[in-house]
Design a protein around this motif. Structure first.
Motif, PDB file in Angstrom:
ATOM      1  N   PRO A  65       0.925  -1.362   0.089  1.00 54.35           N
ATOM      2  CA  PRO A  65      -0.086  -0.101  -0.066  1.00 54.35           C
ATOM      3  C   PRO A  65       0.944   1.019   0.197  1.00 54.35           C
ATOM      4  CG  PRO A  65      -0.077  -0.849   2.177  1.00 54.35           C
ATOM      5  CD  PRO A  65       0.712  -1.875   1.412  1.00 54.35           C
ATOM      6  N   ASP A 113       0.353   3.896   1.712  1.00 58.57           N
ATOM      7  CA  ASP A 113       0.387   4.175   3.296  1.00 58.57           C
ATOM      8  C   ASP A 113       0.259   3.045   4.001  1.00 58.57           C
ATOM      9  OD1 ASP A 113       0.652   6.954   2.643  1.00 58.57           O
ATOM     10  OD2 ASP A 113      -1.598   7.048   2.220  1.00 58.57           O
ATOM     11  N   GLU A 114       0.964   3.020   5.159  1.00 56.78           N
ATOM     12  CA  GLU A 114       0.898   1.800   5.802  1.00 56.78           C
ATOM     13  C   GLU A 114      -0.550   1.840   6.714  1.00 56.78           C
ATOM     14  OE1 GLU A 114       4.085   1.194   8.744  1.00 56.78           O
ATOM     15  OE2 GLU A 114       5.486   0.860   7.197  1.00 56.78           O
ATOM     16  N   ARG A 115      -0.898   0.583   6.679  1.00 62.45           N
ATOM     17  CA  ARG A 115      -2.204   0.547   7.606  1.00 62.45           C
ATOM     18  C   ARG A 115      -2.038   0.555   9.058  1.00 62.45           C
ATOM     19  NH1 ARG A 115      -1.882  -3.771   3.737  1.00 62.45           N
ATOM     20  NH2 ARG A 115      -3.109  -3.144   1.974  1.00 62.45           N
ATOM     21  N   THR A 116      -3.337   1.104   9.734  1.00 64.89           N
ATOM     22  CA  THR A 116      -3.249   1.253  11.263  1.00 64.89           C
ATOM     23  C   THR A 116      -3.391  -0.164  11.875  1.00 64.89           C
ATOM     24  OG1 THR A 116      -5.600   1.536  11.242  1.00 64.89           O
ATOM     25  CG2 THR A 116      -3.889   3.421  10.854  1.00 64.89           C
ATOM     26  N   GLU A 125      -7.014  -0.935  11.316  1.00 64.36           N
ATOM     27  CA  GLU A 125      -7.302  -1.421  10.046  1.00 64.36           C
ATOM     28  C   GLU A 125      -6.922  -3.176   9.981  1.00 64.36           C
ATOM     29  OE1 GLU A 125      -7.054   2.397   7.193  1.00 64.36           O
ATOM     30  OE2 GLU A 125      -5.320   1.195   7.891  1.00 64.36           O
ATOM     31  N   LEU A 126      -5.739  -3.446  10.736  1.00 61.93           N
ATOM     32  CA  LEU A 126      -5.369  -4.890  10.563  1.00 61.93           C
ATOM     33  C   LEU A 126      -6.179  -5.712  11.292  1.00 61.93           C
ATOM     34  CD1 LEU A 126      -1.495  -4.219  10.535  1.00 61.93           C
ATOM     35  CD2 LEU A 126      -2.852  -4.875   8.580  1.00 61.93           C
ATOM     36  N   LEU A 141      -9.661  -6.111   9.215  1.00 59.18           N
ATOM     37  CA  LEU A 141      -9.517  -6.875   8.197  1.00 59.18           C
ATOM     38  C   LEU A 141      -9.079  -8.436   8.511  1.00 59.18           C
ATOM     39  CD1 LEU A 141      -7.509  -4.555   6.017  1.00 59.18           C
ATOM     40  CD2 LEU A 141      -9.958  -5.571   5.472  1.00 59.18           C
ATOM     41  N   ALA A 192       1.112  -4.180   7.627  1.00 58.37           N
ATOM     42  CA  ALA A 192       0.789  -2.883   7.761  1.00 58.37           C
ATOM     43  C   ALA A 192       1.404  -2.451   6.224  1.00 58.37           C
ATOM     44  CB  ALA A 192       1.556  -2.133   8.648  1.00 58.37           C
ATOM     45  N   ASP A 193       2.429  -3.116   5.823  1.00 55.50           N
ATOM     46  CA  ASP A 193       3.233  -2.656   4.648  1.00 55.50           C
ATOM     47  C   ASP A 193       2.947  -3.708   3.328  1.00 55.50           C
ATOM     48  OD1 ASP A 193       4.823  -4.530   5.630  1.00 55.50           O
ATOM     49  OD2 ASP A 193       6.443  -3.482   5.563  1.00 55.50           O
ATOM     50  N   ALA A 253      -8.059  -4.563  -0.081  1.00 51.98           N
ATOM     51  CA  ALA A 253      -7.916  -4.880   1.541  1.00 51.98           C
ATOM     52  C   ALA A 253      -9.155  -4.345   2.120  1.00 51.98           C
ATOM     53  CB  ALA A 253      -6.692  -4.128   1.914  1.00 51.98           C
ATOM     54  N   THR A 254     -10.255  -4.880   1.806  1.00 52.41           N
ATOM     55  CA  THR A 254     -11.552  -4.495   2.484  1.00 52.41           C
ATOM     56  C   THR A 254     -12.182  -5.819   2.975  1.00 52.41           C
ATOM     57  OG1 THR A 254     -12.405  -4.958   0.104  1.00 52.41           O
ATOM     58  CG2 THR A 254     -11.795  -2.615   0.668  1.00 52.41           C
TER      59      THR A 254
END
Length: 237
Positions: free
Chosen positions: A128, A130-133, A136-137, A140, A187-188, A209-210
């Motif tokens: 991604p 921007d790295e996911r928080t 968010e992780l 998901l 995250a990445d 990533a949804t």
């Protein structure tokens, strides 16, 4: 006295095919199916219909087949929504080429447009921007566990960091000592498929990533476990 404004002087926005009445949409499809080239918006020069389809219709079967052939040559897995998105982009490339006077065969004789569309879309579903928080992780991860369970798969412990383990299915292939697979999202990274083991190679599952993407991931993992989809671990040998 106020100046008179002529219709030709108005800066009207282009009419989107989806905003047209159904009768006009069908008429445009018929016009573009006559073999006389695409139907063009005279105000903007944009292609609105080609080969019996509006540009906003579902991606053409031909473009989807070409994108699938490209993805089949790679080791990763590709969700149906990613294939459709790349095929729609390819349709757009071909429509632009026709707008410039090139037919489809001449426009992509070497397959570069198809390859560009496939790779451009695939990159969106890898690392991604921007790295996911952590939130968010976690969301998901829960969505993936629910989707795997909904597929009738058994979720099991795994040594894979932040991974969700999945047991093998009866009659399907097996990997490593445990026999199953694991899926992780970092995250990445995109979704990553691995053998359920401490040391493993990973292959990207190109999917959004949804929550909806997690369902596609679960379906692809199930297909690999059944032996119905190409096994990236064996094809890479």
């Amino acid at each position: 006295m106020d100046p008179v404004t002529h219709e030709d002087d108005l800066d009207l926005p282009p009419l989107h095919p989806d905003d047209m009445p159904p009768q006009l949409q069908e008429a445009l499809r018929r016009m573009s199916a006559r073999g006389e080239g695409p139907v063009v918006d005279m105000a903007t020069g944009a292609v609105v219909a080609r080969e019996g389809r509006l540009v906003t219709d579902a991606p053409s079967d031909a473009s989807q087949a070409r994108v699938r052939r490209i993805y089949d040559g790679y080791a990763g897995l590709y969700a149906p929504s990613v294939v459709a998105e790349a095929a729609a982009l390819l349709d757009g490339y071909l429509a632009t080429a026709e707008q410039h006077g090139l037919d489809q065969k001449a426009a992509d004789d070497g397959g570069w447009l198809a390859l560009a569309a496939a790779e451009a879309v695939a990159r969106r579903y890898g690392r991604p921007q921007d790295e996911r928080t952590s939130a968010e992780l976690n969301q998901l991860g829960r969505a993936l566990t629910a989707a795997l369970t909904a597929e009738g798969l058994e979720v099991v412990p795994t040594p894979v960091r932040m991974g969700v383990g999945v047991a093998p299915v009866p009659g399907g292939p097996r990997w490593g000592t445990d026999g199953g697979l694991a899926v992780a999202l970092y995250a990445d990274s995109g979704w990553e498929l691995m053998v359920n083991a401490l040391r493993t190679t990973s292959y990207t599952i190109h999917a959004p990533a949804t929550v909806a993407g997690a369902s596609e991931v679960a379906q692809l993992v199930h297909a690999v476990l059944r032996g119905d989809a190409a096994d990236p671990f064996r094809r890479a040998r």
